[in-house]
Design an enzyme around this catalytic site. Structure first.
Site, mmCIF file in Angstrom:
data_model
loop_
_atom_site.group_PDB
_atom_site.id
_atom_site.type_symbol
_atom_site.label_atom_id
_atom_site.label_comp_id
_atom_site.label_asym_id
_atom_site.label_seq_id
_atom_site.Cartn_x
_atom_site.Cartn_y
_atom_site.Cartn_z
ATOM 1 N N TYR A 1 -38.634 12.399 13.172
ATOM 2 C CA TYR A 1 -38.412 10.948 13.115
ATOM 3 C C TYR A 1 -39.463 10.263 14.002
ATOM 4 O O TYR A 1 -39.714 10.711 15.133
ATOM 5 C CB TYR A 1 -36.998 10.656 13.611
ATOM 6 C CG TYR A 1 -36.700 9.187 13.806
ATOM 7 C CD1 TYR A 1 -36.585 8.330 12.725
ATOM 8 C CD2 TYR A 1 -36.537 8.660 15.088
ATOM 9 C CE1 TYR A 1 -36.315 6.986 12.908
ATOM 10 C CE2 TYR A 1 -36.263 7.313 15.280
ATOM 11 C CZ TYR A 1 -36.159 6.484 14.185
ATOM 12 O OH TYR A 1 -35.893 5.159 14.378
ATOM 13 N N ASP B 1 -31.311 17.633 15.405
ATOM 14 C CA ASP B 1 -31.013 16.246 15.052
ATOM 15 C C ASP B 1 -30.337 16.293 13.682
ATOM 16 O O ASP B 1 -30.978 16.564 12.666
ATOM 17 C CB ASP B 1 -32.314 15.434 15.010
ATOM 18 C CG ASP B 1 -32.072 13.955 14.707
ATOM 19 O OD1 ASP B 1 -31.053 13.633 14.061
ATOM 20 O OD2 ASP B 1 -32.919 13.130 15.100
HETATM 21 C C1 LIG Z 1 -32.709 6.531 13.418
HETATM 22 C C2 LIG Z 1 -32.967 7.923 13.855
HETATM 23 C C3 LIG Z 1 -33.069 8.262 15.215
HETATM 24 C C4 LIG Z 1 -33.034 7.226 16.322
HETATM 25 O O1 LIG Z 1 -31.782 6.617 16.429
HETATM 26 P P1 LIG Z 1 -31.565 5.086 16.891
HETATM 27 O O2 LIG Z 1 -30.076 4.930 16.757
HETATM 28 O O3 LIG Z 1 -32.350 4.220 15.960
HETATM 29 O O4 LIG Z 1 -32.049 4.995 18.292
HETATM 30 C C5 LIG Z 1 -33.255 9.591 15.542
HETATM 31 N N1 LIG Z 1 -33.343 10.555 14.585
HETATM 32 C C6 LIG Z 1 -33.265 10.260 13.271
HETATM 33 C C7 LIG Z 1 -33.378 11.353 12.276
HETATM 34 C C8 LIG Z 1 -33.075 8.944 12.860
HETATM 35 O O5 LIG Z 1 -33.015 8.676 11.557
#
Ligand SMILES: *Cc1c(COP(=O)(O)O)cnc(C)c1O
Length: 388
Positions: free
Chosen positions: A109, A182
Site C-alpha cells: 500500500y 496487512d
Molecule cells: C488504506 C490502507 C492502509 C492505511 O490505512 P488508513 O486507515 O488509511 O490509515 C493500510 N493498508 C492497506 C492495504 C490499505 O488499503
C-alpha cells in the site's frame, strides 16, 4: 450465552455479533454505549471501577471493539487505532529500534511504503522492498539479527499479488523476525493469518471492517501476550487512539462483515466474468482467476477471493482515465471496502506518491472496489464506461 461460547469455538458470524461485549448489567443495553468520557470516578485514590482511569489508556466502547477484533482474527488481544497508518507506526515503535531492518512488499500500500521510506528510514529503520510472492527473494532479503519485521500484504494493493503466509512465517521465524500481515484487502472473514503462523495482523478498519465509508480507523491483533503488552504500552504512550464514536461505528460494521464479504465476492465474480474477454480490456487481475500467478496459494489460504478487481485498459493511460470518469454507479474515489462500488486510477490517485519508485504501478491500470449493489447494475455501468 457465556463469554466462552461467544469467543471460543463459536462460528465467525456468531463471534462477529457477540464477541467483545455482554449486555450492560445496569441498563441491559444490547449494544455497547458510546462512552463519551475522558475520565472516570475513582472510589478512593486508585480505586478504579472496571479498570478505567483515562480514555487514552482505555475506554469501554474501544474495549468492546478490541475484543471483537481479536475474536474475529482468532487472536488473543486486539488494539484499535485512529487509522491504519497509526496502527502501523505504533507497531514499528513497539518492535524496532534504530539500526533495525524491515522487509517490505514491492507493491505495498502506497501509504505503508511512504511511512517506511519517509518517516521510519530517517529515524534509522531501514527497509528492503522485495517481490513478496518470491519466497527465495524474501529469504535473501532478511538479515538475521537485524530484520525485525517481514511485512506482507496479501492480496496486495492494487496489483492483487498473493504471498504465501505459511511459507513466509517460516522464513521470518528462521531469521528471528515477526511476520506481519496487512489483512485489509481480504478482511478477517476471508483470511486468518494468525492461524497460518503470522505474528501480527494489521488492518485499516477504514475499509472492509468498518465497511460503510464513514469512519477512519486501524487495528493490530496478536496472539503472543508479551508482544501484546509492548503494543498496549505504546498504544497508550503514543496515544494514536480512536474516539468512542469511531469505535462504535467500526464495531457496528464488523457485525455484518461476513454477509457483506459474501456479496462483495459474488459481485466481484460477476464483474470479472464481464471484463474477461472484453475487447477494451487488456488484462483482468483477480486472484480467483486460474491464470493468476497466486491463484493456488490464494485458494489455499483464503475462503473466497475478495471484492477487489483490477484491470488494464487496452487503450493505455488516457483510455483508463476515461473509463474512470464515465461510470456512474461506480463512484470515482479513493479508498475501498465500503458497501458502494468505487473506481479509481491508482497511478494518478492512491499510488501517485510511489511514482518513480520500485512500487510504481502501470499507467493503464484501473482498480475497482466492487460494492454490494445489484450486480446487473454494476456490469451495465462498466459496459457503458468501456463502450466507445
Ligand atoms: C488504506 C490502507 C492502509 C492505511 O490505512 P488508513 O486507515 O488509511 O490509515 C493500510 N493498508 C492497506 C492495504 C490499505 O488499503
Amino acid at each position: 450465552m457465556s463469554e466462552q461460547q461467544h469467543t471460543g469455538k463459536a462460528g465467525f458470524e456468531t463471534r462477529a455479533i457477540h464477541a467483545g461485549y455482554e449486555p450492560d448489567p445496569t441498563t441491559g443495553a444490547v449494544i455497547p454505549p458510546i462512552y463519551a468520557t475522558s475520565t472516570y470516578l475513582q472510589d478512593g485514590v486508585g480505586g478504579l471501577r472496571g479498570g478505567y482511569e483515562y480514555s487514552r489508556s482505555a475506554n469501554p466502547t474501544r474495549t468492546a471493539l478490541e475484543g471483537a477484533l481479536a475474536a474475529l482474527e482468532d487472536g488473543e488481544r486486539g488494539f484499535a487505532f485512529a487509522s491504519g497508518l497509526a496502527a502501523e507506526d505504533t507497531l514499528v515503535r513497539s518492535t524496532c529500534l534504530p539500526g533495525d531492518h524491515v522487509v517490505l512488499p514491492t507493491d505495498a500500500y502506497g501509504g505503508t511504503f511512504r511511512l517506511f521510506d519517509k518517516v521510519e528510514k530517517p529515524w534509522g529503520i531501514e527497509h528492503t522492498p522485495v517481490a513478496i510472492a518470491d519466497i527465495d527473494a524474501v529469504r535473501a532479503a532478511v538479515r538475521p539479527g537485524s530484520t525485525k519485521l517481514v511485512w506482507l500484504e496479501t492480496p496486495t494493493n492494487p496489483l492483487l499479488g498473493i504471498g504465501d503466509i505459511e511459507a513466509l512465517a517460516a522464513v521470518a521465524h528462521d531469521a528471528g523476525a515477526l511476520l506481519v500481515v496487512d489483512n485489509t484487502f481480504a478482511s478477517s472473514y476471508l483470511q486468518q493469518p494468525l492461524v497460518l503462523g503470522a505474528d501480527v495482523v494489521v488492518h485499516s478498519t477504514t475499509k472492509y471492517a468498518g465497511g460503510h465509508s464513514d469512519v477512519v480507523g486501524g487495528a493490530l491483533v496478536v496472539r503472543d501476550l508479551d508482544l501484546a503488552e509492548r503494543i498496549a504500552f505504546h498504544q497508550n504512550a503514543i496515544g494514536a487512539v480512536p474516539g468512542p464514536f469511531d469505535c462504535f461505528l467500526t464495531h457496528r460494521g464488523l457485525k455484518t462483515l461476513a454477509v457483506r464479504m459474501e456479496r462483495h465476492c459474488d459481485n466481484a465474480e460477476r464483474v470479472v466474468d464481464f471484463l474477461t474477454g472484453h475487447p477494451a480490456v487488456a488484462e483482468v487481475i483477480y486472484p480467483g482467476l486460474p491464470e493468476h500467478p497466486g491463484h493456488a496459494v490464494a485458494a489455499r489460504q483464503m475462503r473466497r477471493f475478495g471484492g477487489m478487481v483490477s484491470f488494464r485498459v487496452a487503450g493505455g493511460e488516457s483510455a483508463a482515465l476515461a473509463v474512470c470518469e464515465r461510470t456512474s454507479v461506480f463512484t470515482l474515489g479513493e479508498s475501498l471496502g465500503g458497501v458502494e462500488s468505487l473506481i479509481e486510477h491508482p497511478g494518478r490517485m492512491t499510488h501517485a506518491s510511489v511514482a518513480g519508485t520500485s512500487n510504481e504501478v502501470p499507467a493503464d491500470l484501473v482498480r475497482l472496489s466492487v460494492g454490494i449493489e445489484t450486480a446487473d447494475d454494476l456490469v451495465a455501468d462498466l459496459d457503458r464506461a468501456l463502450g466507445d
